[in-house]
Write a protein that holds these residues in place. Structure first.
Motif, short mmCIF file in Angstrom:
data_model
loop_
_atom_site.label_atom_id
_atom_site.label_comp_id
_atom_site.label_asym_id
_atom_site.label_seq_id
_atom_site.Cartn_x
_atom_site.Cartn_y
_atom_site.Cartn_z
N VAL A 34 0.74 -1.29 -0.28
CA VAL A 34 -0.18 -0.16 0.27
C VAL A 34 0.85 1.53 -0.15
CG1 VAL A 34 -1.77 1.19 1.35
CG2 VAL A 34 -1.65 -1.10 1.56
N PRO A 35 0.73 2.36 -1.21
CA PRO A 35 1.84 3.08 -1.01
C PRO A 35 1.56 4.32 0.07
CG PRO A 35 0.49 2.72 -3.38
CD PRO A 35 0.02 1.74 -2.16
N PRO A 36 2.75 4.76 0.69
CA PRO A 36 2.44 5.26 2.30
C PRO A 36 1.52 6.77 2.22
CG PRO A 36 4.61 5.61 1.22
CD PRO A 36 3.96 4.45 0.08
N PHE A 37 1.37 7.03 0.43
CA PHE A 37 -0.16 8.37 0.22
C PHE A 37 -1.14 8.24 1.05
CE2 PHE A 37 1.54 6.48 -3.57
CZ PHE A 37 0.49 7.54 -3.85
N LEU A 38 -1.36 6.89 0.64
CA LEU A 38 -3.08 6.37 0.32
C LEU A 38 -3.23 6.05 2.42
CD1 LEU A 38 -3.28 3.86 -2.43
CD2 LEU A 38 -3.50 5.90 -2.14
N PRO A 39 -4.72 6.74 2.66
CA PRO A 39 -4.80 6.01 3.71
C PRO A 39 -6.19 5.36 4.38
CG PRO A 39 -6.73 7.38 2.07
CD PRO A 39 -5.78 7.31 1.09
N ALA A 40 -5.96 4.73 5.08
CA ALA A 40 -6.47 3.45 5.50
C ALA A 40 -5.77 2.32 5.18
CB ALA A 40 -7.95 3.68 5.08
N PRO A 41 -4.24 1.50 4.90
CA PRO A 41 -4.06 0.92 4.12
C PRO A 41 -4.42 -0.76 4.77
CG PRO A 41 -2.38 2.16 5.84
CD PRO A 41 -3.80 2.81 6.13
N GLY A 42 -5.15 -0.66 6.55
CA GLY A 42 -5.12 -1.78 6.93
C GLY A 42 -6.79 -2.26 5.91
#
Length: 141
Positions: A34-42
């Motif tokens: 999951v790219p670090p800039f995306l919210p809510a990786p879980g």
């Protein structure tokens, strides 16, 4: 050739279902993509796992007339997750045994093969040719 295509489709479906279940069982491994800039990786890992399970089941069980559309959807999923694989390479995050840049880069090379596998095994190529052809036809009229 038909039995080879059927075997490839069934293998693809099993691969997708297995990967989707893995998202739910060992979500930490998938967080690396999951790219670090995306919210809510879980939540992204959870939803993508559920999508993979649903697509895998569709690849396995869809009637023949729907398989080309299912193949397009599976190919689209492989395209949509590619930025996550690129992110894993760029951030140097280890997961799935991909603990070197060379291993992560090699994985990137296989993504187009997954797209082709989905399109070929589900008989989706004619849909793509038809879409291109109809676009040209409309442009002439």
């Amino acid at each position: 050739m038909t039995w080879i295509r059927t075997a490839a489709r069934l293998l693809l479906g099993a691969f997708l279902v297995t990967a989707g279940i893995a998202h739910l069982v060992v979500p930490g491994e998938f967080l690396a993509q999951v790219p670090p800039f995306l919210p809510a990786p879980g939540a992204i890992v959870l939803v993508s796992g559920l999508v993979e399970i649903a697509l895998g089941a569709a690849v396995l069980l869809a009637p023949a007339r729907l398989r080309p559309a299912v193949g397009l959807a599976a190919a689209a999923l492989f395209v949509l997750v590619f930025p996550g694989n690129v992110s894993q390479y760029l951030t140097g995050t280890a997961a799935f045994g991909l603990d070197t840049d060379a291993a992560r880069a090699t994985r990137l090379l296989f993504q187009p093969l997954l797209v082709a596998w989905a399109l070929w095994s589900c008989g989706s190529w004619p849909l793509l040719r038809g879409a291109r052809g109809s676009g040209r036809h409309r442009a002439r009229n």
